[in-house]
Design a protein around this motif. Structure first.
Motif, PDB file in Angstrom:
ATOM      1  N   PHE A  53       0.862  -1.179   0.000  1.00 25.60           N
ATOM      2  CA  PHE A  53       0.000   0.000   0.000  1.00 25.60           C
ATOM      3  C   PHE A  53       0.899   1.229   0.000  1.00 25.60           C
ATOM      4  CE2 PHE A  53      -2.543  -3.353   2.035  1.00 25.60           C
ATOM      5  CZ  PHE A  53      -3.598  -3.397   1.130  1.00 25.60           C
ATOM      6  N   VAL A  54       0.859   1.978  -1.116  1.00 23.32           N
ATOM      7  CA  VAL A  54       1.782   3.087  -1.313  1.00 23.32           C
ATOM      8  C   VAL A  54       1.059   4.251  -1.988  1.00 23.32           C
ATOM      9  CG1 VAL A  54       3.831   1.621  -1.514  1.00 23.32           C
ATOM     10  CG2 VAL A  54       2.504   2.161  -3.556  1.00 23.32           C
ATOM     11  N   TYR A  55       1.790   5.345  -2.171  1.00 21.79           N
ATOM     12  CA  TYR A  55       1.261   6.488  -2.892  1.00 21.79           C
ATOM     13  C   TYR A  55       1.496   6.308  -4.383  1.00 21.79           C
ATOM     14  CZ  TYR A  55       0.829   8.317   1.745  1.00 21.79           C
ATOM     15  OH  TYR A  55       0.472   8.467   3.054  1.00 21.79           O
ATOM     16  N   GLU A  56       0.532   6.726  -5.165  1.00 22.41           N
ATOM     17  CA  GLU A  56       0.537   6.482  -6.609  1.00 22.41           C
ATOM     18  C   GLU A  56       1.808   6.983  -7.284  1.00 22.41           C
ATOM     19  OE1 GLU A  56      -2.958   6.689  -9.871  1.00 22.41           O
ATOM     20  OE2 GLU A  56      -2.485   8.588  -8.896  1.00 22.41           O
ATOM     21  N   THR A  57       2.340   8.100  -6.811  1.00 21.49           N
ATOM     22  CA  THR A  57       3.533   8.669  -7.442  1.00 21.49           C
ATOM     23  C   THR A  57       4.739   7.755  -7.333  1.00 21.49           C
ATOM     24  OG1 THR A  57       3.972   9.869  -5.375  1.00 21.49           O
ATOM     25  CG2 THR A  57       2.831  11.067  -7.126  1.00 21.49           C
ATOM     26  N   ALA A  58       4.717   6.821  -6.378  1.00 22.18           N
ATOM     27  CA  ALA A  58       5.868   5.931  -6.185  1.00 22.18           C
ATOM     28  C   ALA A  58       5.879   4.779  -7.171  1.00 22.18           C
ATOM     29  CB  ALA A  58       5.876   5.379  -4.750  1.00 22.18           C
ATOM     30  N   VAL A  59       4.784   4.551  -7.894  1.00 24.40           N
ATOM     31  CA  VAL A  59       4.703   3.376  -8.765  1.00 24.40           C
ATOM     32  C   VAL A  59       4.591   3.755 -10.235  1.00 24.40           C
ATOM     33  CG1 VAL A  59       3.649   1.968  -6.967  1.00 24.40           C
ATOM     34  CG2 VAL A  59       2.178   3.213  -8.550  1.00 24.40           C
ATOM     35  N   ASP A  60       4.770   5.016 -10.558  1.00 26.68           N
ATOM     36  CA  ASP A  60       4.686   5.440 -11.961  1.00 26.68           C
ATOM     37  C   ASP A  60       5.707   4.697 -12.810  1.00 26.68           C
ATOM     38  OD1 ASP A  60       2.684   7.165 -11.390  1.00 26.68           O
ATOM     39  OD2 ASP A  60       3.913   8.971 -11.371  1.00 26.68           O
ATOM     40  N   GLY A  61       5.240   4.078 -13.880  1.00 29.49           N
ATOM     41  CA  GLY A  61       6.135   3.436 -14.826  1.00 29.49           C
ATOM     42  C   GLY A  61       6.564   2.031 -14.456  1.00 29.49           C
ATOM     43  N   LEU A  62       6.179   1.539 -13.281  1.00 31.45           N
ATOM     44  CA  LEU A  62       6.593   0.200 -12.877  1.00 31.45           C
ATOM     45  C   LEU A  62       5.683  -0.852 -13.504  1.00 31.45           C
ATOM     46  CD1 LEU A  62       7.392   0.719  -9.093  1.00 31.45           C
ATOM     47  CD2 LEU A  62       9.014   0.481 -10.962  1.00 31.45           C
ATOM     48  N   ASN A  63       6.281  -1.992 -13.821  1.00 26.67           N
ATOM     49  CA  ASN A  63       5.533  -3.066 -14.467  1.00 26.67           C
ATOM     50  C   ASN A  63       4.899  -3.970 -13.414  1.00 26.67           C
ATOM     51  OD1 ASN A  63       4.523  -4.701 -16.504  1.00 26.67           O
ATOM     52  ND2 ASN A  63       6.381  -5.954 -16.596  1.00 26.67           N
ATOM     53  N   MET A  64       4.003  -3.379 -12.612  1.00 29.27           N
ATOM     54  CA  MET A  64       3.269  -4.131 -11.611  1.00 29.27           C
ATOM     55  C   MET A  64       1.803  -3.709 -11.657  1.00 29.27           C
ATOM     56  SD  MET A  64       5.772  -4.544  -8.280  1.00 29.27           S
ATOM     57  CE  MET A  64       6.463  -2.895  -8.294  1.00 29.27           C
ATOM     58  N   ILE A  65       0.963  -4.437 -10.962  1.00 30.92           N
ATOM     59  CA  ILE A  65      -0.471  -4.161 -10.983  1.00 30.92           C
ATOM     60  C   ILE A  65      -0.803  -3.187  -9.866  1.00 30.92           C
ATOM     61  CG2 ILE A  65      -2.767  -5.179 -10.785  1.00 30.92           C
ATOM     62  CD1 ILE A  65      -1.342  -7.834 -11.701  1.00 30.92           C
ATOM     63  N   SER A  66      -1.419  -2.074 -10.226  1.00 32.11           N
ATOM     64  CA  SER A  66      -1.745  -1.021  -9.272  1.00 32.11           C
ATOM     65  C   SER A  66      -3.246  -0.760  -9.295  1.00 32.11           C
ATOM     66  CB  SER A  66      -0.969   0.256  -9.623  1.00 32.11           C
ATOM     67  OG  SER A  66      -1.358   1.330  -8.814  1.00 32.11           O
ATOM     68  N   GLU A  67      -3.892  -0.899  -8.133  1.00 33.63           N
ATOM     69  CA  GLU A  67      -5.330  -0.655  -8.028  1.00 33.63           C
ATOM     70  C   GLU A  67      -5.580   0.554  -7.127  1.00 33.63           C
ATOM     71  OE1 GLU A  67      -7.895  -3.893  -7.283  1.00 33.63           O
ATOM     72  OE2 GLU A  67      -6.661  -5.362  -8.344  1.00 33.63           O
ATOM     73  N   PRO A  68      -6.247   1.603  -7.638  1.00 29.76           N
ATOM     74  CA  PRO A  68      -6.488   2.803  -6.833  1.00 29.76           C
ATOM     75  C   PRO A  68      -7.412   2.514  -5.657  1.00 29.76           C
ATOM     76  CG  PRO A  68      -7.732   2.898  -8.887  1.00 29.76           C
ATOM     77  CD  PRO A  68      -6.827   1.708  -8.994  1.00 29.76           C
ATOM     78  N   LEU A  69      -7.138   3.153  -4.530  1.00 26.87           N
ATOM     79  CA  LEU A  69      -7.950   2.966  -3.324  1.00 26.87           C
ATOM     80  C   LEU A  69      -8.711   4.238  -2.964  1.00 26.87           C
ATOM     81  CD1 LEU A  69      -5.454   0.897  -1.124  1.00 26.87           C
ATOM     82  CD2 LEU A  69      -7.422   0.064  -2.423  1.00 26.87           C
ATOM     83  N   PHE A  70      -8.020   5.281  -2.524  1.00 22.09           N
ATOM     84  CA  PHE A  70      -8.697   6.519  -2.133  1.00 22.09           C
ATOM     85  C   PHE A  70      -7.685   7.656  -2.120  1.00 22.09           C
ATOM     86  CE2 PHE A  70      -7.124   4.577   1.713  1.00 22.09           C
ATOM     87  CZ  PHE A  70      -6.673   5.614   2.495  1.00 22.09           C
ATOM     88  N   GLU A  71      -8.196   8.878  -2.069  1.00 23.60           N
ATOM     89  CA  GLU A  71      -7.350  10.057  -1.988  1.00 23.60           C
ATOM     90  C   GLU A  71      -7.232  10.514  -0.545  1.00 23.60           C
ATOM     91  OE1 GLU A  71      -8.766  13.060  -4.648  1.00 23.60           O
ATOM     92  OE2 GLU A  71      -7.620  12.231  -6.331  1.00 23.60           O
ATOM     93  N   GLU A  72      -6.066  11.014  -0.214  1.00 22.87           N
ATOM     94  CA  GLU A  72      -5.761  11.388   1.162  1.00 22.87           C
ATOM     95  C   GLU A  72      -5.277  12.839   1.205  1.00 22.87           C
ATOM     96  OE1 GLU A  72      -3.213   8.783   4.036  1.00 22.87           O
ATOM     97  OE2 GLU A  72      -1.864  10.166   3.010  1.00 22.87           O
TER      98      GLU A  72
END
Length: 295
Positions: free
Chosen positions: A145-164
């Motif tokens: 569970f991380v912030y979206e900016t940390a996973v930009d461009g990575l070849n992994m599956i990212s599912e949005p949760l909520f805004e903080e």
């Protein structure tokens, strides 16, 4: 040290293009990492990196090695991660998370998951966004569970949760106006170290690198320090009441700072693990309620 571990270190440096950044992600010292890379180069009989002031650049031989070994380790890590979840009523789920989710989100996720799978063994690791991403990427954690900016461009599956949204936390008798960001620069800030996303957000808003009044990587301790000294801290707006108001603290929403999106990060697609699927389902539900609460 085994050659397979040296190859993993090599992959980490190649991905980061920096010995320093790779050392921070791996949690090792830069000299120790450099020693292992040189040992691998000695074993293979060729240089793998060109070292310069801006970082580490793969040599042609290093690039060829990276293209060969990275997919192999990715496949191995994925196989091990999937094998962990073959039982739908037990096994282990390894969670890595940023610390700001620990007070509310992670306990509720754990409670609901244990209600469905009472025999499951949960392991929860708290770290910076960069280290959470690395943990999932290397197969050391099943879900992050991380912030979206940390996973930009990575070849992994990212599912949005909520805004903080973020808020400034001060003692109740402290007179500040958090909407004026110029005032933020004049305050005695208690902030986490540079690898943490929250520190980077504050510095990006201010437009320059800051030297915190106190540098602290513990959310709980940061709030405790605010309650006993002249410092202030920046944390998510949804910190529990018993950690804020009950300690004589006050939260002031930083409305000029854009909300940041939390995501669930994994390497497995849905349908390959019932336990992981259920964890993602619960995370989405808990995240939706968190968004309503903080909105």
């Amino acid at each position: 040290m085994s050659q397979d571990h040296q190859l993993r270190l090599f992959i980490a440096v190649a991905r980061a293009n920096s010995l320093r950044q790779a050392a921070e992600i791996l949690g090792v010292t830069q000299p120790a990492l450099s020693k292992q890379i040189r040992a691998l180069e000695s074993t293979l009989g060729e240089a793998l990196f060109l070292r310069h002031g801006r970082g580490m650049q793969l040599t042609p031989g290093g690039h060829e090695l990276f293209l060969k070994v990275e997919p192999l380790f990715n496949s191995l890590d994925t196989t091990v991660a999937l094998a962990t979840h073959q039982s739908s009523h037990g096994g282990t789920l390894r969670i890595a998370t940023v610390q700001t989710l620990v007070p509310g989100f992670i306990p509720e996720l754990s409670r609901q998951l244990l209600a469905v799978y009472p025999s499951i063994r949960l392991t929860i690791h708290c770290d910076s966004s960069a280290n959470v991403v690395e943990s999932v990427e290397r197969g050391k954690s099943d879900i992050g569970f991380v912030y979206e900016t940390a996973v930009d461009g990575l070849n992994m599956i990212s599912e949005p949760l909520f805004e903080e949204r973020l808020a400034l936390y001060t003692r109740a008798n402290c007179d500040t106006n958090s909407d004026k960001l110029l005032n933020l620069a004049a305050l005695k800030l208690i902030l986490p170290p540079k690898p943490y996303a929250l520190r980077r957000i504050v510095e990006r808003v201010l437009g320059y690198s800051v030297q915190p009044y106190i540098e602290c990587d513990s959310l709980e301790l940061s709030l405790r320090l605010v309650s006993i000294c002249d410092g202030v801290t920046v944390l998510p707006d949804g910190m529990p009441r018993d950690m804020v108001e009950d300690r004589g603290l006050r939260r002031e929403p930083l409305t000029a700072i854009q909300p940041r999106r939390l995501v669930a990060l994994s390497r497995s697609t849905r349908g390959q693990s019932r336990t992981l699927d259920k964890a993602l389902e619960i995370a989405s539900s808990v995240g939706a309620r968190s968004a309503i609460t903080s909105g």
